[in-house]
Each structure stands twice: as structure tokens, then as C-alpha cells.
Enzyme design. Sequence first.
Site, PDB file in Angstrom:
ATOM      1  N   ASP A 106      65.028  37.962  20.658  1.00 35.46           N
ATOM      2  CA  ASP A 106      65.721  38.403  19.453  1.00 35.46           C
ATOM      3  C   ASP A 106      66.471  37.197  18.892  1.00 35.46           C
ATOM      4  O   ASP A 106      67.387  36.682  19.546  1.00 35.46           O
ATOM      5  CB  ASP A 106      66.708  39.516  19.851  1.00 35.46           C
ATOM      6  CG  ASP A 106      66.991  40.482  18.741  1.00 35.46           C
ATOM      7  OD1 ASP A 106      67.090  40.023  17.595  1.00 35.46           O
ATOM      8  OD2 ASP A 106      67.135  41.687  19.026  1.00 35.46           O
ATOM      9  N   ASP A 207      66.678  39.051  13.598  1.00 40.51           N
ATOM     10  CA  ASP A 207      67.778  39.931  13.231  1.00 40.51           C
ATOM     11  C   ASP A 207      68.160  39.761  11.750  1.00 40.51           C
ATOM     12  O   ASP A 207      68.286  38.629  11.271  1.00 40.51           O
ATOM     13  CB  ASP A 207      68.977  39.551  14.122  1.00 40.51           C
ATOM     14  CG  ASP A 207      70.116  40.527  14.017  1.00 40.51           C
ATOM     15  OD1 ASP A 207      69.924  41.698  14.368  1.00 40.51           O
ATOM     16  OD2 ASP A 207      71.218  40.109  13.573  1.00 40.51           O
ATOM     17  N   GLU A 249      63.622  41.786  10.702  1.00 42.47           N
ATOM     18  CA  GLU A 249      64.372  43.011  10.381  1.00 42.47           C
ATOM     19  C   GLU A 249      64.836  42.909   8.929  1.00 42.47           C
ATOM     20  O   GLU A 249      65.566  41.980   8.579  1.00 42.47           O
ATOM     21  CB  GLU A 249      65.579  43.158  11.298  1.00 42.47           C
ATOM     22  CG  GLU A 249      66.322  44.464  11.069  1.00 42.47           C
ATOM     23  CD  GLU A 249      67.731  44.500  11.666  1.00 42.47           C
ATOM     24  OE1 GLU A 249      68.240  45.603  11.925  1.00 42.47           O
ATOM     25  OE2 GLU A 249      68.344  43.427  11.844  1.00 42.47           O
ATOM     26  N   HIS A 323      67.847  50.169  19.039  1.00 39.69           N
ATOM     27  CA  HIS A 323      69.197  50.211  19.615  1.00 39.69           C
ATOM     28  C   HIS A 323      70.274  50.517  18.584  1.00 39.69           C
ATOM     29  O   HIS A 323      71.444  50.635  18.949  1.00 39.69           O
ATOM     30  CB  HIS A 323      69.488  48.863  20.286  1.00 39.69           C
ATOM     31  CG  HIS A 323      69.482  47.739  19.279  1.00 39.69           C
ATOM     32  ND1 HIS A 323      68.334  47.322  18.637  1.00 39.69           N
ATOM     33  CD2 HIS A 323      70.485  46.982  18.761  1.00 39.69           C
ATOM     34  CE1 HIS A 323      68.627  46.353  17.779  1.00 39.69           C
ATOM     35  NE2 HIS A 323      69.928  46.134  17.844  1.00 39.69           N
ATOM     36  N   ASP A 324      69.915  50.594  17.305  1.00 37.26           N
ATOM     37  CA  ASP A 324      70.901  50.914  16.261  1.00 37.26           C
ATOM     38  C   ASP A 324      70.764  52.347  15.762  1.00 37.26           C
ATOM     39  O   ASP A 324      71.538  52.772  14.907  1.00 37.26           O
ATOM     40  CB  ASP A 324      70.693  49.989  15.043  1.00 37.26           C
ATOM     41  CG  ASP A 324      70.995  48.534  15.342  1.00 37.26           C
ATOM     42  OD1 ASP A 324      71.857  48.271  16.198  1.00 37.26           O
ATOM     43  OD2 ASP A 324      70.367  47.657  14.718  1.00 37.26           O
TER      44      ASP A 324
HETATM   45  C1  NOJ Z   1      71.115  44.134  13.429  1.00 35.72           C
HETATM   46  C2  NOJ Z   1      71.132  44.454  14.884  1.00 35.72           C
HETATM   47  O1  NOJ Z   1      70.033  45.269  15.189  1.00 35.72           O
HETATM   48  C3  NOJ Z   1      72.460  45.103  15.178  1.00 35.72           C
HETATM   49  O2  NOJ Z   1      72.517  45.651  16.468  1.00 35.72           O
HETATM   50  C4  NOJ Z   1      73.538  44.079  14.950  1.00 35.72           C
HETATM   51  O3  NOJ Z   1      74.803  44.689  15.101  1.00 35.72           O
HETATM   52  C5  NOJ Z   1      73.445  43.470  13.563  1.00 35.72           C
HETATM   53  N1  NOJ Z   1      72.109  43.138  13.186  1.00 35.72           N
HETATM   54  C6  NOJ Z   1      74.259  42.209  13.489  1.00 35.72           C
HETATM   55  O4  NOJ Z   1      73.637  41.184  14.221  1.00 35.72           O
END
Ligand code: NOJ
Length: 546
Positions: A106, A207, A249, A323-324
Site C-alpha cells: 500500500d 492510497d 484509490e 478496511h474503510d
Molecule cells: C484511504 C485509506 O484507505 C484510509 O484508511 C486512510 O485513512 C486514508 N486514505 C488516508 O491515508
Amino acid sequence: MNNEKNVVDTSNWWKNSVVYQIYPRSFQDSNGDGIGDLQGIIKRLDYLQDLGIDAIWLSPVCKSPQDDNGYDISDYQDIDPMFGSLNDMEELIQEAKKRGIRILLDLVLNHSSDEHTWFIEAKKSKDNPYHDYYVWRDGVEGIYPNDMKACFGGPAWEWVPELGQYYFHQFSVKQPDLNWENPKLRREIYDMILWWMDKGVGGFRLDVIDQIAKEPDLKITNNGPRLHEYIKELSKETFQTGNLITVGEAWGANTELAHLYSAPDGSEFSMVFQFEHINLDQQPGGEKWDIKELDFIQLKQILSKWQVELHGKGWNSLFWNNHDLPRIVSRWGNDEQYREESAKMLATILHGMQGTPYIYQGEEIGMTNVKYQIEEYKDIETVNMYKERIEKGYKPEDVMRSIYAKGRDNARTPIQWDSSQYAGFSTVKPWIKVNDNCKEINVENALENKDSIFYYYKKLIQLRKENPVLVHGDYQLLLETNPDIFAYCRNLDGQRMVVVANFHDKEIPFSLKEEGFEVKEYLIHNYREEKAGYLRPYEAYMAILN
Ligand code: NOJ
């Protein structure tokens, strides 16, 4: 010699691959500190090989003060001691390779940690060589350069009295934004990526990549004017020199932008994560916490739009979870009476589409959301939002309802390996509470039951390897306005496959025959046999047609 079973078409090996996401701190603890680690992952590689996945996307394991669970990196070329060492990482890459599994790292390139030496240096003076690695504006204490807000609450600017300047941060104050306008910074990033490629990593997830070209003076966060120029340079200098899978992302992506991100000439990434379907239970104009009922017809339209518009012009990433995000079976399935059926139904819809499927740890056993007391939540986003909304006068029960539905810790509880005290994740109390339902929902039980969600996912992965129509076929939505059924066809060289899924918990009258289709062979089905004329609650299947 070669254990890399997935290298078939060397340029596009990732097209028939399935990726599994590991959130390392919650996967497997091996050293008894209550936090998952790299040796823990190595211990579980046989399990992942059995599932049949081709690659692991590892959420960040680099050195970090863990303000945002590792998405705040203080050294891109070292491993956080909490997770192990560089040697452990090398061992993981090798052990995974032996099993035909690639490791994707990542890359958090929009911001670093404020404890990174670059930032520590940058703060020393305006003429420090690292100062321009970050985004600064002159100013006066208390009067922000503008009213931009950070994603985790509060202003997007932080005052540094020694310099008489503010720095810009789109996330927490401990995550200062990197300045991509600076070619020296960009070069430093490319060298770091090449160093990891040399270590044998199989790819990268990038990310919030659509936020790197921010223009704070214009209040632009994502899709800044120089974004694709930066990405093309990044890709040319690094990824294109290897045979990698890369996924950006991009919350701000639409299908046109995705044509650039995932252009078949490989000038940017292999694919993007887009979130249009993910935002469908959010009130228009609201934040993610302002929830509304999912509009099912819209879900079908949006997923279908991405299928059709990327066919031949780009490549989709297929995912319900990460994970979000909350656990999909709790979100759009039914995590009680029909947990098994609805988890399989959601998997069928997703894995029948064109793109690269991503499975988030625990999804393959149907892990569910949690409902904890506020004190038990660890996520910076959740904790800050709770404080902010309570101060604004929201009722605690309303805020908790949003957290139960959307909080990121839903996905971050430890993997439930067995029914022991800490679910086989650790021998001591884990960093975050284990879900109470670990007695019934766990890997051990799933492996013992041939009808489990685990074996269903395993079969879906196999089907992708065996049926080119799943990888390359085109897509056609059926029953567009049907309020309960998600159905579509995939076609390749005269072969026709259909996916049919009842999205709801009631029986729906339906007959494929009456729709003009004749089944030649069922590939997968989440009920043992058919019930003529009906789809039962959450019933779903894939079938080859005559
Ligand atoms: C996206 C990530 O998936 C998330 O977990 C993170 O808090 C933010 N970007 C900031 O890096």
C-alpha cells in the site's frame, strides 16, 4: 520451476486474478502482543493458498506512529516493529511466491507522517532542502489561509509558529500533504518504489491517489489539473519497468477518468477503485454518516454502467468491502437469519462481473459488523466524528447508529480463526475487541462445513480461472426495473452465461424459462436445488445457457 501459477498472459496476468486484502494489525498475531504481524500472515499463507487467491494487498506495514493505523508513514523503507522487520517482509514475499501468491504494498503518497524525517527537516526553516516537500502558506496565527476542512475533522491547515506558516493536511494533523509539484520529491518517491520492486513485490495499491495534485488555493482536493501528468510520470518511472498489478484509490473517479487510470496501454495503473456504488446509502449533500436506505435500482444501474463503459477501454476492480467500509453482509445483506445465503448472493453478483475481484479479510467467512460502546472504538475518523457531532448537539444514539452502520472499525476487528477466547487471533487481549459472534462465525467452522461461505468463495475463484467468459465476456443487464432481482448476461464467442440474484429476504416469483433462457449447466448456486417458478430469499446462481 515456476510457482507463479498466475503468469499466463505476462502483460495482463492480473485480469484473471483475485486479490485478497489483509489489514495486518487484525489478521494474525504471532508474538503475543495483541496486534497482528508479518509472521502471523506467513503462518496463514496455506489457508490463503487453499482459498485460491493470486495476490495479497497488504495495508501499510511501514514505520509509522499509527495515528491512522499506518496510513501515516514515517519511513517508507522500513517495517514498523509492531509488524516485524524487513527480514520478515522478505520472508513473506518469498513464502507467498512459493504458493503462487504475490504481495502488493500500500503506497501512501499523498501525505507522510509528521514524524517522517522529511517533515522534521521541513519544519526547521523555510530554506531547508526538505521544506518544499510539503505544502505551506504564509499567514497569521488564527487566520487560516482558507476554510478547507480535513477529512478527519477540523481545519485542513496547521500553524507552525517557528516558521510563521501553515501546512496543508487533507487528513489528520499528523498527516501533512506532500507537495507533488516538487520534482525532487517525486524522484525520491520513484526511487523508493524501485527499491521495493527490487525486493520482489508484485504490485501496489495507491492510497487516495486522486488527491496528490491538490490545489489548496483553488480548494481543489481530488482530480487536480496536473493529476494525470503526475500519474503517467510515476507509472513510466516505476511500474512500467516491471510486471506488476497496480490499483489506484480514486473516490473522485467517473468512468471517463477510469479510461485514463486503467488505459489498456498501461500508461497509468492496471485499474482503479471507484466508489460510486459505495456512496449509494448516503444522503445527497450529507457526509458518509448521514445514511439513507439503499436504492437498489440505482445500484444496478451504476454497477452496470461501470461494466459497460469500461469493457474494452479499461479495467474494473470489483469490491464490496475494504478496511474503510462496513461489512457487506451487514450492510446490504442480512447478517442474521440469512447470513450465509445473503453473503453468497452478494459474492455471486460481484464475482460474475468483469474486472479483478477483491476479497477483504473475513469476507470469505461472512464476518459481520459490530456494535460496541463508544469507548471501545479506535478509529481516528470515528472517534473525532463522535466528539464533533456531540459538540454540535446530535443525540448520542443517532451518532451511534451512524457508527454501527458506517464506522471503519466494523471491518477492523480481528479475524475469527476459531472459537477460543480471542478467536485464535492472539493469546492476549487484542488491540480492538473481537466480535462476540466468534463462537459461531470462524474459519475453523467454515472449513468443516462443505456448504460454507468459504467454499463458495473458493469455487467462485476457481470458476474465474476456468471460464474465460467471466474474465473477457461483455455485459448486459437484464430486468433493469425489477425491484428485487439483479440479473445480467455475460457473452464471449457465442458462449452465454447468466447471473441471477434475489437481493431481498422474500420469495420472488421468477422463471428463467419465461424470460426466454434455457440453462445448460449451473456453475454455482447458493441453494441446493431449484424451486420451480421462484427465487427464494437471497437465492443466487451463475449458469451457462444453451
Ligand atoms: C484511504 C485509506 O484507505 C484510509 O484508511 C486512510 O485513512 C486514508 N486514505 C488516508 O491515508
